[in-house]
Design an enzyme around this catalytic site. Structure first.
Site, PDB file in Angstrom:
ATOM      1  N   LYS A 259     -10.728  -0.955   7.160  1.00 32.92           N
ATOM      2  CA  LYS A 259      -9.452  -0.777   7.846  1.00 32.92           C
ATOM      3  C   LYS A 259      -9.782  -0.383   9.288  1.00 32.92           C
ATOM      4  CE  LYS A 259      -5.614   2.525   7.581  1.00 32.92           C
ATOM      5  NZ  LYS A 259      -4.375   2.724   6.831  1.00 32.92           N
TER       6      LYS A 259
ATOM      7  N   GLU B 244       0.880  -1.174   0.000  1.00 37.66           N
ATOM      8  CA  GLU B 244       0.000   0.000   0.000  1.00 37.66           C
ATOM      9  C   GLU B 244       0.914   1.220   0.000  1.00 37.66           C
ATOM     10  OE1 GLU B 244      -2.636   0.383   3.466  1.00 37.66           O
ATOM     11  OE2 GLU B 244      -2.383   2.546   3.276  1.00 37.66           O
TER      12      GLU B 244
ATOM     13  N   ARG C 281       1.179  10.216   0.561  1.00 39.36           N
ATOM     14  CA  ARG C 281       1.635  11.263   1.495  1.00 39.36           C
ATOM     15  C   ARG C 281       2.867  11.942   0.945  1.00 39.36           C
ATOM     16  NH1 ARG C 281       1.450   7.535   6.978  1.00 39.36           N
ATOM     17  NH2 ARG C 281      -0.549   6.606   6.449  1.00 39.36           N
TER      18      ARG C 281
ATOM     19  N   THR D  69      -3.842   6.125   2.140  1.00 36.41           N
ATOM     20  CA  THR D  69      -4.047   7.520   2.566  1.00 36.41           C
ATOM     21  C   THR D  69      -4.817   8.306   1.501  1.00 36.41           C
ATOM     22  OG1 THR D  69      -1.811   7.306   3.500  1.00 36.41           O
ATOM     23  CG2 THR D  69      -2.952   9.378   3.887  1.00 36.41           C
TER      24      THR D  69
HETATM   25  C1  3PG Z   1      -0.320   4.325   8.631  1.00 34.87           C
HETATM   26  O1  3PG Z   1      -1.227   4.510   7.844  1.00 34.87           O
HETATM   27  O2  3PG Z   1       0.587   5.138   8.880  1.00 34.87           O
HETATM   28  C2  3PG Z   1      -0.322   3.042   9.312  1.00 34.87           C
HETATM   29  O3  3PG Z   1      -1.167   3.092  10.355  1.00 34.87           O
HETATM   30  C3  3PG Z   1       1.014   2.588   9.731  1.00 34.87           C
HETATM   31  O4  3PG Z   1       1.062   2.478  11.094  1.00 34.87           O
HETATM   32  P1  3PG Z   1       2.343   1.882  11.765  1.00 34.87           P
HETATM   33  O5  3PG Z   1       3.490   2.752  11.352  1.00 34.87           O
HETATM   34  O6  3PG Z   1       2.066   1.917  13.244  1.00 34.87           O
HETATM   35  O7  3PG Z   1       2.497   0.481  11.241  1.00 34.87           O
END
Ligand code: 3PG
Length: 211
Positions: free
Chosen positions: A128, A40, A44, A68
């Site tokens: 999610k 994924e 960002r 995101t």
């Molecule tokens: C995100 O979208 O940043 C995820 O939640 C990743 O979370 P993590 O860094 O705790 O795995």
């Protein structure tokens, strides 16, 4: 095999933040070498769309999606670039509808009963669960799966090697998301061997837990 079956089989969808386009393909190959065929790529960073495009062309064995995704314009860009699925931190109805109309799997975030009911009413079966550690982790998922037995959860946020088995061991969890297998610094350091080792260990834990 359907998309949901593939996600379940993989058991893990790494959350990837890429700052450099040239890291996309080596990272995809490092994860694949460790046995992970999902990525994924989070929208960002400036280069997210280009990274998705490169991976979908050069490493087609990897099922690359966009994360995101906050609005329908980002969703359109992601799909045009070759994203095979869309993940959002919460529910944007327009994005969900666009994805469904175009047969693109979409997994939006939903953590409260009301949000989960919203997701169901939009026709979704998988959400999610983010940020999983903040919203009660596996304990919350267990409680929510009583009224929402038909819903599968993709917990993300605070998932790690230490608690992976707790999540994966639950029947309502289709797979986990997380960044621990491809940490930002490891990607910037081009430490592909470390990423492959972390991926392989995650795969091992998932297999052992389900055995
Ligand atoms: C995100 O979208 O940043 C995820 O939640 C990743 O979370 P993590 O860094 O705790 O795995």
């Amino acid at each position: 095999m359907s998309f949901s079956e593939k996600v379940f089989e993989a058991g893990i969808v790494p959350v990837v933040v890429l700052n450099n386009v040239e890291d996309a393909v080596p990272l995809a190959r490092a994860l694949l070498k460790g046995g992970i065929c999902f990525m994924e790529i989070t929208f960002r960073t400036e280069c997210a769309a280009e990274c998705i495009s490169l991976i979908s062309k050069e490493v087609p064995e990897v099922i690359v999606g966009a994360g995101t995704i906050l609005n329908v314009d980002q969703a359109k860009t992601a799909v045009e670039c070759g994203a095979k699925f869309i993940v959002s931190p919460g529910i944007d109805e327009e994005t969900v509808r666009l994805a469904i109309e175009n047969d693109i799997p979409v997994i939006p975030g939903a953590v409260t009963p009301t949000e989960i009911m919203k997701a169901i009413s939009l026709g979704l079966k998988t959400v999610k669960f983010f940020p999983a550690d903040v919203y009660g982790g596996i304990k919350a998922i267990k409680a929510l799966s009583a009224p929402f037995g038909q819903v599968k959860f993709l917990p993300t946020g605070g998932v790690s090697e230490a608690n992976l088995a707790d999540f994966i061991g639950n029947k309502s969890v289709c797979a986990v998301g997380g960044s621990w297998v491809c940490k930002k610094d490891d990607v910037l350091d081009h430490d592909w061997d470390k990423i492959t080792a972390l991926a392989a260990n995650a795969v091992k834990i998932i297999k052992e837990t389900r055995a």
